[in-house]
Enzyme design. Structure first.
Site, short mmCIF file in Angstrom:
data_model
loop_
_atom_site.label_atom_id
_atom_site.label_comp_id
_atom_site.label_asym_id
_atom_site.label_seq_id
_atom_site.Cartn_x
_atom_site.Cartn_y
_atom_site.Cartn_z
N ARG A 1 27.75 23.66 9.74
CA ARG A 1 26.95 23.34 8.54
C ARG A 1 26.54 24.63 7.82
NH1 ARG A 1 21.20 20.65 9.75
NH2 ARG A 1 21.04 22.56 10.97
N SER B 1 15.60 16.71 30.99
CA SER B 1 16.90 17.20 31.47
C SER B 1 17.38 16.40 32.69
CB SER B 1 16.76 18.68 31.87
OG SER B 1 17.87 19.07 32.64
N LYS C 1 18.89 30.92 25.74
CA LYS C 1 20.15 31.38 26.36
C LYS C 1 20.56 32.78 25.91
CE LYS C 1 22.30 26.95 27.30
NZ LYS C 1 23.43 26.06 27.12
N GLY D 1 30.35 22.64 14.92
CA GLY D 1 29.10 23.29 15.30
C GLY D 1 29.32 24.67 15.91
N GLY E 1 26.53 26.63 17.66
CA GLY E 1 25.27 27.03 18.29
C GLY E 1 25.57 27.71 19.61
N GLY E 2 24.56 27.84 20.47
CA GLY E 2 24.72 28.52 21.76
C GLY E 2 25.80 27.87 22.62
N ALA E 3 25.79 26.55 22.71
CA ALA E 3 26.74 25.86 23.58
C ALA E 3 28.17 25.99 23.05
CB ALA E 3 26.36 24.39 23.71
N TYR F 1 24.95 14.67 26.24
CA TYR F 1 25.13 13.68 27.31
C TYR F 1 24.19 12.49 27.23
CZ TYR F 1 21.45 16.35 29.75
OH TYR F 1 20.29 17.00 30.10
P1 ATR Z 1 23.08 24.43 21.23
O1 ATR Z 1 22.60 25.66 21.96
O2 ATR Z 1 22.96 23.18 22.06
O3 ATR Z 1 24.45 24.59 20.68
P2 ATR Z 1 21.85 25.01 18.72
O4 ATR Z 1 22.02 26.46 19.01
O5 ATR Z 1 20.58 24.54 18.15
O6 ATR Z 1 22.06 24.18 20.05
O7 ATR Z 1 23.10 24.57 17.81
C1 ATR Z 1 23.18 23.35 17.24
C2 ATR Z 1 24.44 23.25 16.34
O8 ATR Z 1 24.38 21.98 15.73
C3 ATR Z 1 24.52 24.27 15.21
O9 ATR Z 1 25.87 24.50 14.91
C4 ATR Z 1 23.84 23.52 14.05
O10 ATR Z 1 24.28 23.92 12.78
P3 ATR Z 1 23.51 25.09 11.93
O11 ATR Z 1 24.08 26.38 12.46
O12 ATR Z 1 23.87 24.81 10.55
O13 ATR Z 1 22.05 24.93 12.26
C5 ATR Z 1 24.35 22.12 14.31
N1 ATR Z 1 23.46 21.10 13.74
C6 ATR Z 1 22.24 20.75 14.16
N2 ATR Z 1 21.75 19.74 13.41
C7 ATR Z 1 22.71 19.45 12.49
C8 ATR Z 1 22.82 18.50 11.42
N3 ATR Z 1 21.84 17.64 11.15
N4 ATR Z 1 23.96 18.49 10.69
C9 ATR Z 1 24.96 19.36 10.94
N5 ATR Z 1 24.92 20.28 11.94
C10 ATR Z 1 23.80 20.33 12.70
#
Ligand code: ATR
Length: 266
Positions: A152, A15, A67, A127, A129-131, A212
């Site tokens: 996805r 980090s 988170k 996407g 995910g959490g962020a 980043y």
């Molecule tokens: P963060 O907290 O940083 O957002 P995360 O919760 O792991 O990390 O979320 C990652 C995001 O990237 C999710 O939307 C994930 O899609 P899924 O919900 O289908 O898992 C997406 N992601 C991760 N790897 C991917 C890949 N190879 N192709 C497409 N989407 C991907």
């Protein structure tokens, strides 16, 4: 007692948050430390108790994959983290642990200038995910009229169908919307639009990645002619309010900080 802060997560040894905090400690002559604590998901319950028991800790940042898990561990949540459903900043306030979210405001500050200057109204977010949840909350607060969202795993965004201002995309809609959105935001660790872009039909919208490292992600390298907003600005902008709250100084991200961070973003 020397004050201390931490970033907690399952993969935080790389980090850049310690670089940012230690730069500011030096700049503002604050005698404190900021380090990282890596925890395996199966040890979270036990380890978090030790963290809360550390008397010298002013606060900590928390990241993937904790988170959401931290929500049930803190004494209270502030309004924003409650609404977003994720916490990235935990502060000790009158001996109680308060969960906050500065991801959303960090992202807000990173794009605010471009949004207001160019009157951006339609976003596409890749996407969920959490962020991404903080990103969406920031876009709502910036009064975006339309937020196109693609993930996805479509199941995870099904609940957004019909939500005011949201359009849930499948893969076939995604390509079209890339050309009609005012800003394209990537919150995934990959580049899912790579094979959708052609040289013959350029996209003009600013592109923004919340990842980043490396600085020029694969996603951003598809947009070399566009305005690009780099993930590092969100990282700095989410760290600044934590620093201020824990150490009492509102820090400035000066050129020296960007130069130092550049060295770690190769
Ligand atoms: P963060 O907290 O940083 O957002 P995360 O919760 O792991 O990390 O979320 C990652 C995001 O990237 C999710 O939307 C994930 O899609 P899924 O919900 O289908 O898992 C997406 N992601 C991760 N790897 C991917 C890949 N190879 N192709 C497409 N989407 C991907």
């Amino acid at each position: 007692m020397k004050k201390k802060a931490l970033v907690v997560g399952s993969h935080v040894s790389e980090s850049l948050s310690p670089i940012i905090f230690n730069y500011w400690f030096k700049k503002y002559k604050i005698n404190a430390s900021y380090s990282f604590k890596e925890i395996k998901p199966q040890n979270f319950e036990e380890e978090i108790k030790y963290i809360f028991a550390d008397e010298s800790l002013a606060g900590f940042n928390i990241t993937i994959p904790f988170k959401e898990l931290i929500i049930n561990k803190v004494d209270s949540l502030n309004k924003h983290s409650f609404k977003i459903g994720a916490v990235n900043c935990v502060s000790k306030v009158k001996n109680k642990w308060v969960g906050k979210n500065t991801d959303w405001s960090g992202f807000y500050k990173s794009i605010e200038g471009a949004v207001k200057k160019n009157n951006l109204q339609t976003a596409i977010v890749l996407g969920y995910g959490g962020a991404s949840k903080g990103v969406l909350y920031a876009l709502e607060n910036l009064n975006f009229k339309t937020i196109n969202i693609y993930n996805r795993t479509q199941n995870k965004i099904r609940h957004l169908v019909g939500k005011k201002g949201y359009i849930v995309l499948d893969e076939s809609d995604l390509e079209k919307k890339l050309y009609t959105s005012d800003i394209i935001i990537n919150t995934t660790p990959t580049n899912i639009i790579n094979n959708m872009l052609t040289d013959t039909k350029p996209i003009d919208a600013p592109a923004c990645d919340i990842v980043y490292r490396p600085k020029e992600t694969e996603f951003l390298s598809c947009f070399t002619k566009n305005k690009r907003i780099y993930g590092i600005s969100m990282l700095i902008n989410q760290a600044a309010p934590c620093f201020e709250e824990w150490f009492g100084v509102k820090p400035v991200a000066d050129e020296g900080l960007f130069r130092v961070l550049d060295r770690y973003q190769a």
